[in-house]
Design a protein around this motif. Structure first.
Motif, PDB file in Angstrom:
ATOM      1  N   VAL A 255       0.838  -1.199   0.000  1.00 14.82           N
ATOM      2  CA  VAL A 255       0.000   0.000   0.000  1.00 14.82           C
ATOM      3  C   VAL A 255       0.875   1.252   0.000  1.00 14.82           C
ATOM      4  O   VAL A 255       0.643   2.197  -0.755  1.00 14.82           O
ATOM      5  N   THR A 256       1.885   1.274   0.847  1.00 16.43           N
ATOM      6  CA  THR A 256       2.797   2.429   0.910  1.00 16.43           C
ATOM      7  C   THR A 256       3.478   2.657  -0.424  1.00 16.43           C
ATOM      8  O   THR A 256       3.586   3.785  -0.909  1.00 16.43           O
ATOM      9  N   SER A 257       3.954   1.572  -1.039  1.00 18.17           N
ATOM     10  CA  SER A 257       4.637   1.694  -2.323  1.00 18.17           C
ATOM     11  C   SER A 257       3.743   2.298  -3.389  1.00 18.17           C
ATOM     12  O   SER A 257       4.152   3.177  -4.151  1.00 18.17           O
ATOM     13  N   GLU A 258       2.479   1.847  -3.436  1.00 14.77           N
ATOM     14  CA  GLU A 258       1.573   2.353  -4.459  1.00 14.77           C
ATOM     15  C   GLU A 258       1.207   3.811  -4.213  1.00 14.77           C
ATOM     16  O   GLU A 258       1.126   4.618  -5.142  1.00 14.77           O
ATOM     17  N   LEU A 259       0.969   4.162  -2.948  1.00 11.41           N
ATOM     18  CA  LEU A 259       0.655   5.560  -2.639  1.00 11.41           C
ATOM     19  C   LEU A 259       1.800   6.475  -3.044  1.00 11.41           C
ATOM     20  O   LEU A 259       1.599   7.522  -3.658  1.00 11.41           O
ATOM     21  N   VAL A 260       3.020   6.102  -2.712  1.00 13.54           N
ATOM     22  CA  VAL A 260       4.185   6.938  -3.019  1.00 13.54           C
ATOM     23  C   VAL A 260       4.449   6.952  -4.516  1.00 13.54           C
ATOM     24  O   VAL A 260       4.794   7.985  -5.091  1.00 13.54           O
ATOM     25  N   THR A 261       4.289   5.795  -5.172  1.00 12.01           N
ATOM     26  CA  THR A 261       4.521   5.743  -6.619  1.00 12.01           C
ATOM     27  C   THR A 261       3.595   6.703  -7.344  1.00 12.01           C
ATOM     28  O   THR A 261       4.010   7.430  -8.248  1.00 12.01           O
ATOM     29  N   ASN A 262       2.325   6.723  -6.965  1.00  8.55           N
ATOM     30  CA  ASN A 262       1.383   7.623  -7.613  1.00  8.55           C
ATOM     31  C   ASN A 262       1.733   9.082  -7.366  1.00  8.55           C
ATOM     32  O   ASN A 262       1.632   9.914  -8.262  1.00  8.55           O
ATOM     33  N   ALA A 263       2.140   9.395  -6.142  1.00 12.78           N
ATOM     34  CA  ALA A 263       2.430  10.791  -5.812  1.00 12.78           C
ATOM     35  C   ALA A 263       3.736  11.254  -6.427  1.00 12.78           C
ATOM     36  O   ALA A 263       3.806  12.311  -7.052  1.00 12.78           O
ATOM     37  N   VAL A 264       4.800  10.463  -6.277  1.00 14.99           N
ATOM     38  CA  VAL A 264       6.131  10.900  -6.678  1.00 14.99           C
ATOM     39  C   VAL A 264       6.407  10.612  -8.147  1.00 14.99           C
ATOM     40  O   VAL A 264       6.895  11.455  -8.890  1.00 14.99           O
ATOM     41  N   VAL A 265       6.083   9.377  -8.585  1.00 14.11           N
ATOM     42  CA  VAL A 265       6.443   8.966  -9.945  1.00 14.11           C
ATOM     43  C   VAL A 265       5.449   9.475 -10.972  1.00 14.11           C
ATOM     44  O   VAL A 265       5.813  10.077 -11.979  1.00 14.11           O
ATOM     45  N   TYR A 266       4.128   9.236 -10.719  1.00 16.79           N
ATOM     46  CA  TYR A 266       3.131   9.590 -11.718  1.00 16.79           C
ATOM     47  C   TYR A 266       2.719  11.053 -11.645  1.00 16.79           C
ATOM     48  O   TYR A 266       2.648  11.738 -12.655  1.00 16.79           O
ATOM     49  N   ALA A 267       2.438  11.543 -10.438  1.00 14.18           N
ATOM     50  CA  ALA A 267       1.968  12.921 -10.298  1.00 14.18           C
ATOM     51  C   ALA A 267       3.101  13.915 -10.188  1.00 14.18           C
ATOM     52  O   ALA A 267       2.932  15.088 -10.476  1.00 14.18           O
TER      53      ALA A 267
END
Length: 640
Positions: free
Chosen positions: A79-91
């Motif tokens: 869950v942490t990985s996906e939340l951070v990936t969306n915020a940092v990598v995608y957004a």
């Protein structure tokens, strides 16, 4: 408040109280938490934070860890990985991550806090409605968590959080509701819940219409900077999964040995190698790899890069992925087949045309990147072979003399302009040379390959130091004169000059000397041709130049060189360097300004040859703020 295992300890602030109340409701109680500051947040760092925190809390037997199962910790990591990936990598936003353990219930609370909620995400458009989803698996999870629990807004910050407990095997009712009751009954965890939806073609078209061009542009920039074909294959998988496919694989082929014939049969030698396999669920990768290795792609349409059907590896996937579609793309660059890219998606009878076209464009970029990486690898191999052939395998041992060498080419992938040699010349004589040629790479290799063998030949023929420099100077000038004559003849004939027709002026700075053991010391004869002067460190700590400056080799015809002769007594040290040492820069200053090298050598009094070499090297490296930008070579000769 407990200590943070891997990051920093933080105290409870008043501004944080609303967020904790929102996330924890009325549960209250003591909490142990770990925080990762925004400047350090990456998906990998966030995963490491949660894993380390859970391990530390369990090791210290904190209250609540009796409920902290391994599966719950794994789900929190995902869950942490996906939340951070969306915020940092995608957004493209900067966030702060916090993971908390409720001591009363053993639940894990994960928060991802955006410190700039008013800043538009990278590449977004103002008119895009809030409901428009990004169709990666992580963003679907983020949406489910946000809808099931909440988003907290505070002045200057926005927080998306999730609370995971051990009350069910699915890491909380909020994820179970998202996945459906069927998932609950089957006992699936977060990794399994993230499996792709079977019907998403319409949403794919929507995303592709908005972001295909920017996706290709970013992919091109990312691939263009890679010079390792294995890394290119890995990046291809990361770009495709999960945006465009559920899984993908990259095979690479040797251009000479692994080709396919017209019937799709592998040629002689080593066939295709499965370089990388990616799946949106990491626990499927090894099974998928095993299945794909048994059945490599066998294209039958020559050098066509377009997609062709590939057998669905249903046996390597679970029941939900028993049916799907897969396509193979040939990776071709410069008319040569380099490998095959295969993508697959479950639950679809066929890929949307928009996806197949985008992946075909991406496959061309992947092929070009692999071709470039292979060309670089070939050039690096040639350069390394040249480098090994141009320098001696070992420094010759001289009776009564201890020697130490430091050699650091600036360009690790090609021949440098600096060279050295220490060799026996017969009749009780040993010769040494430290030189610097004009240019680098192949041009430098040609000149070193000319100068070094001639030095050895002339020395072993009995020529003395000054005579060796005279003849080497003439050799360089004769080569230049012949090239100039060839260019003149080409111009007179009316044809364009060829690659070897033009004058090729070649300069060489060289410090060359001869050592002869005599009595209690060593007689040294040397000469410097346009080279940094050698320094003599006496046993009493005095330092002086051991030669006088003379003209570069290859500049003036009929130049007459002279040499200096002196004796090295016990403890005397001769230091020979290239201009990579003397001209090492720190801003506008150079290392040898105000006799900096002599001062450094004077501080080495009493040290052995090896320690002197190491100290001078260290001082040169420390002189500038950045690594040296020129080749560096130094030779230390010390009479015993």
């Amino acid at each position: 408040m407990g200590a943070i295992p891997t990051q920093r300890e933080t105290a409870s602030h008043a501004s944080d109280a609303p967020a904790r109340q929102d996330a924890d409701g009325a549960r209250g109680g003591a909490r142990t938490h770990a925080t990762l500051p925004g400047s350090a947040v990456t998906p990998g760092a966030a995963r490491a934070l949660v894993r380390a925190a859970c391990a530390k809390w369990a090791e210290e037997e904190r209250p609540g860890t009796e409920h902290l199962t391994e599966r719950l910790a794994d789900d929190a990591v995902l869950v942490t990985s996906e939340l951070v990936t969306n915020a940092v990598v995608y957004a493209g936003t900067d966030v702060e991550v916090e993971c908390r353990l409720e001591e009363a219930t053993g639940a894990l609370v994960v928060e991802v806090r955006d410190q700039h909620p008013s800043r538009a995400p990278r590449g977004s458009e103002p008119e895009v409605p809030y409901e428009t989803p990004e169709h990666g698996r992580g963003l679907r999870l983020v949406t489910a968590l946000a809808e099931s629990w909440g988003v907290t807004y505070r002045r200057g910050a926005k927080t998306v959080w999730a609370r995971l407990s051990a009350e069910s095997d699915t890491a909380g009712d909020e994820i179970a509701a998202y996945a459906g009751r069927e998932a609950l009954e089957r006992g699936l965890g977060v990794a399994e819940i993230l499996a792709p939806e079977p019907r998403r073609a319409e949403r794919d078209r929507e995303w592709l219409g908005r972001g295909a061009l920017s996706f290709l542009a970013e992919a091109s920039d990312l691939l263009a900077g890679q010079l390792d074909e294995n890394l290119v294959a890995a990046l291809a998988g990361q770009l495709i999964v999960p945006r465009l496919a559920d899984w993908c694989a990259v095979w690479t082929e040797d251009e000479a040995m692994g080709r396919w014939d017209a019937d799709g049969v592998s040629g002689p030698g080593v066939g295709p190698r499965l370089a990388r396999v990616w799946h949106c669920s990491e626990n499927r990768i090894e099974e998928l790899r095993a299945a794909l290795e048994k059945d490599p792609p066998r294209p039958t349409d020559g050098l066509r890069s377009g997609p062709v059907p590939y057998p669905w590896p249903g046996g390597a996937l679970d029941l939900r992925e028993a049916h799907g579609t897969a396509l193979a793309y040939r990776l071709i660059a410069g008319g040569r087949p380099l490998g095959t890219l295969v993508i697959g998606r479950s639950g679809l009878p066929r890929f949307p045309d928009e996806v197949t076209g985008l992946v075909e464009d991406l496959s061309r970029r992947v092929a070009l990147a692999i071709g470039t990486a292979r060309q670089y690898a070939r050039q690096a191999t040639i350069s390394q072979v040249l480098q090994r052939g141009l320098l001696p395998v070992a420094v010759a041992e001289i009776p009564g003399v201890r020697s130490a060498l430091v050699y650091e080419p600036c360009d690790k992938g090609g021949p440098s302009g600096d060279f050295y040699d220490v060799f026996p010349a017969g009749d009780g004589r040993w010769c040494f040379a430290v030189g610097d040629v004009q240019g680098k790479g192949p041009e430098a290799a040609v000149l070193i390959g000319l100068a070094r063998p001639w030095l050895r030949l002339l020395a072993r023929e009995g020529y003395r130091v000054a005579d060796v420099l005279d003849r080497l100077n003439q050799l360089l000038l004769d080569d230049t004169t012949e090239a100039a004559d060839a260019a003149a003849r080409a111009l007179a004939s009316g044809r364009p000059p060829g690659p070897g027709d033009g004058p090729q002026t070649r300069f060489l700075s060289l410090l060359y000397g001869e050592l002869v053991p005599v009595g209690d010391g060593v007689r040294c004869t040397l000469a410097s041709a346009g080279h940094p002067l050698p320094l003599l460190l006496g046993a009493d700590g005095t330092v002086r130049a051991a030669a006088r400056p003379q003209t570069l080799l290859g500049v003036i015809e009929d130049e007459t060189y002279t040499s200096e002769t002196f004796e090295l007594g016990p403890g005397d040290t001769l230091l020979c360097v290239t201009d990579g040492v003397t001209e090492r820069r720190s801003g506008s200053r150079q290392f040898d300004d105000a006799d900096g090298l002599a001062t450094a050598l004077a501080g080495c009094a009493g040290l052995s040859a090896e320690l002197i070499a190491e100290r001078i090297k260290r001082l040169v490296h420390e002189f500038g703020g950045r690594p040296p930008e020129d080749d560096l070579a130094l030779l230390v000769l010390q009479a015993e």
